[in-house]
Design a protein around this motif. Structure first.
Motif, PDB file in Angstrom:
ATOM      1  N   VAL A  12      41.779  47.215  46.203  1.00  0.00           N
ATOM      2  CA  VAL A  12      41.461  46.268  45.132  1.00  0.00           C
ATOM      3  C   VAL A  12      40.608  45.129  45.676  1.00  0.00           C
ATOM      4  CG1 VAL A  12      42.423  44.598  43.498  1.00  0.00           C
ATOM      5  CG2 VAL A  12      43.480  46.854  43.727  1.00  0.00           C
ATOM      6  N   HIS A  13      40.973  44.594  46.852  1.00  0.00           N
ATOM      7  CA  HIS A  13      40.205  43.497  47.455  1.00  0.00           C
ATOM      8  C   HIS A  13      38.831  43.967  47.929  1.00  0.00           C
ATOM      9  CE1 HIS A  13      42.939  40.117  47.277  1.00  0.00           C
ATOM     10  NE2 HIS A  13      43.933  40.937  47.601  1.00  0.00           N
ATOM     11  N   PHE A  16      36.755  44.545  44.312  1.00  0.00           N
ATOM     12  CA  PHE A  16      36.586  43.410  43.411  1.00  0.00           C
ATOM     13  C   PHE A  16      36.462  42.102  44.180  1.00  0.00           C
ATOM     14  CE2 PHE A  16      38.922  46.664  41.090  1.00  0.00           C
ATOM     15  CZ  PHE A  16      38.148  46.774  39.946  1.00  0.00           C
ATOM     16  N   ASN A  17      35.845  41.112  43.524  1.00  0.00           N
ATOM     17  CA  ASN A  17      35.784  39.783  44.137  1.00  0.00           C
ATOM     18  C   ASN A  17      37.185  39.183  44.133  1.00  0.00           C
ATOM     19  OD1 ASN A  17      36.263  38.284  41.669  1.00  0.00           O
ATOM     20  ND2 ASN A  17      34.132  38.635  41.120  1.00  0.00           N
ATOM     21  N   ASP A  20      38.824  38.278  40.653  1.00  0.00           N
ATOM     22  CA  ASP A  20      39.222  39.453  39.869  1.00  0.00           C
ATOM     23  C   ASP A  20      40.366  40.205  40.529  1.00  0.00           C
ATOM     24  OD1 ASP A  20      37.295  38.776  38.035  1.00  0.00           O
ATOM     25  OD2 ASP A  20      35.831  40.255  38.725  1.00  0.00           O
ATOM     26  N   ALA A  21      40.321  40.335  41.845  1.00  0.00           N
ATOM     27  CA  ALA A  21      41.390  41.034  42.559  1.00  0.00           C
ATOM     28  C   ALA A  21      42.729  40.346  42.327  1.00  0.00           C
ATOM     29  CB  ALA A  21      41.070  41.095  44.047  1.00  0.00           C
ATOM     30  N   ILE A  24      43.874  41.246  38.827  1.00  0.00           N
ATOM     31  CA  ILE A  24      44.269  42.663  38.749  1.00  0.00           C
ATOM     32  C   ILE A  24      45.639  42.868  39.382  1.00  0.00           C
ATOM     33  CG2 ILE A  24      43.731  44.966  39.657  1.00  0.00           C
ATOM     34  CD1 ILE A  24      40.729  44.162  39.270  1.00  0.00           C
TER      35      ILE A  24
END
Length: 89
Positions: A12-13, A16-17, A20-21, A24
């Protein structure tokens, strides 16, 4: 989701930035024990069809208040007269 039933935080990291991470990763995930089921609540039988989608659009998404006019229209439609006469009235 990873094999442990949680988010794959590293992925996820990576994708996404940071902002956002973070958002999420706050989304809760269901356990694997939950059974998926196909349902469509807008049909009496729970079935999805073009007709049922159209009904959702008409019943829910379109504001029909602007179409309403004052009067006792149900009495008119209940009269035992020709349909063309009802529509004309």
């Amino acid at each position: 989701m990873n094999n442990t039933g949680g988010w794959n935080m590293e992925l996820v990291h990576e994708v996404f930035n940071d902002r956002d991470a973070k958002e999420i990763l706050q989304i809760p995930l269901l356990s694997h024990d939950a059974k998926d089921e196909i349902i469509w609540r807008y049909d009496k039988k729970g079935m999805y069809s073009g007709k049922s989608v159209y009904r959702v659009c008409v019943d829910i998404m379109i504001d029909r208040n602007e179409w309403k006019t004052d009067g006792k229209w149900n009495k008119l439609w209940a009269l035992a007269i020709l349909p063309n006469v009802k529509r004309f009235m």
